[in-house]
Scaffold this motif. Sequence first.
Motif, PDB file in Angstrom:
ATOM      1  N   ARG A  22       0.830  -1.206   0.000  1.00 32.06           N
ATOM      2  CA  ARG A  22       0.000   0.000   0.000  1.00 32.06           C
ATOM      3  C   ARG A  22       0.863   1.255   0.000  1.00 32.06           C
ATOM      4  O   ARG A  22       0.555   2.238  -0.698  1.00 32.06           O
ATOM      5  CB  ARG A  22      -0.927   0.000   1.213  1.00 32.06           C
ATOM      6  N   GLU A  75       2.295   1.677  -3.365  1.00 32.42           N
ATOM      7  CA  GLU A  75       1.252   2.134  -4.269  1.00 32.42           C
ATOM      8  C   GLU A  75       0.974   3.620  -4.079  1.00 32.42           C
ATOM      9  O   GLU A  75       0.863   4.376  -5.053  1.00 32.42           O
ATOM     10  CB  GLU A  75      -0.018   1.315  -4.012  1.00 32.42           C
ATOM     11  N   ARG A  76       0.865   4.019  -2.805  1.00 33.60           N
ATOM     12  CA  ARG A  76       0.611   5.441  -2.532  1.00 33.60           C
ATOM     13  C   ARG A  76       1.799   6.304  -2.941  1.00 33.60           C
ATOM     14  O   ARG A  76       1.619   7.421  -3.451  1.00 33.60           O
ATOM     15  CB  ARG A  76       0.313   5.621  -1.043  1.00 33.60           C
ATOM     16  N   GLN A 111       3.953   5.669  -5.360  1.00 31.53           N
ATOM     17  CA  GLN A 111       3.938   5.773  -6.813  1.00 31.53           C
ATOM     18  C   GLN A 111       2.868   6.743  -7.281  1.00 31.53           C
ATOM     19  O   GLN A 111       3.091   7.540  -8.206  1.00 31.53           O
ATOM     20  CB  GLN A 111       3.696   4.391  -7.427  1.00 31.53           C
TER      21      GLN A 111
END
Length: 480
Positions: free
Chosen positions: A302, A305-306, A308
């Motif tokens: 997560r 992902e955040r 990126q």
Amino acid sequence: MFRLSAAPTRSEFPWLQAFLFMLGYIALGYVGIRYAAFPGTFFAQVWLTSGVGLIMFSLYRRRAIPLVWCASLVINGSFALLAMPTNGVLATIALIIFSPMFDTLQGFLAWRLWRLDNEPRFSRIGLQRFLLAIIVAVTISVAAIAILHLAVGLISIDELLSRFTMMALSDMQGLFLVVPLWLALRNNASAIINYPLFFSALAIPIPLLFARFEPSLAALLFPLVAFIIIRLRFIGAALAVSVAGGSAALLVVLGLDPLHMGAGIEAFSRWSLIVLALGTPMLLMGVVLDDNLDYQSHLEARVDERTQALQDALAAANILVITDSLTQAFNRRHMETLVHDEVERAQRYHQSTALIILDIDHFKAVNDNYGHPMGDKVLRQVSDILGENLRQSDALGRWGGEEFLILLPQINIAAATNVAEKLRLAVFTADFGLKEPLSVSLGVADLQRGESAGDWIKRADQALYKAKHLGRNQVALASL
């Protein structure tokens, strides 16, 4: 590698694998009865086949019913026939008929209550379901077997509870020693040759062997097991339960009970209780560590992902800051920065560089005659044409309403003039959907020694006005 999946079709059913499981079931049953039977019976004190039966149900579902029944029949039937002179014909027939039936019932009940299909690995909830499933399944099946023994006269009413307890411990220990390790290795069979796992399996029996000389040395098993579980998590916990329990049972069979818990059935029963009592928190510890690792991996994913997404947002924001929203060329502020940087670079290294200022001829007429949406379309198309005809090292920016500034690094005035003429022809010959061709005027200026960015741009702008004054749709060079 074992994997749970939908029930296989008849043509897909793994007959060879199922046959090997049946052989394993029979072999483990034979060894248990041959070397660790209850006194005066042919019932093993460590019934590993109960674990194999549950595995078969987990793999083959209802198709495991005849497989488990046949394997149990081979074991129970053959030993029942051998004991017929002692037990009598009626008891032998009853054992041959009902013992396989109750063994099959145990595996079926444990499988249905466990519901492994819904959760292909142990979690905290899954471990609770496993414990509940095997307790209920063993209680029902073993109670039925003990009542059968009472009914055919193999035991008295006073022996019913003790027979039930001994056989229940036997089946529970078999489930604990076999099923968790199979579940741990099921989706990662290669882990069995992993060197920490291999050496851990060799190390676990050592404290039990030392305990033969000094019983207190058995306590060394606990830090060793804790280290293995922390290092290998659930697979380490399952390995520790299986190897420690199996080693203890083997030592009892060989008459080398490390803690001197009594003879035969007393030692087996006490060791079974130890395995069950300590195995449960060990498995729970492994489950918790696996869950924590999964949660940590989820959090890291997560965060990645955040991160990126944030980087993408910052990149998009940076593009918006330096880009003209209509034409997607650089905006004026960014072009001013690029021009100043190019002046410093070219002056420092004494390299040629040039500027082109381009203006669309009679653009106001386009807006007046065709409307502003068409004007915007023309601006975008001109920007695209210019970009397609420039080098990757060149920079294109929207300088004003219908003006574009083009920075041409490392190029002399003659080459820059050719580029400008190429751009003029590309625009003039393009189809813009207008009644008449669209033309542009261009001013070209090369950077002079010691010249500032402002003066350089001013000379290019004067060259543009010269092209306009001379009749438009042409290229003009800046004066020195």
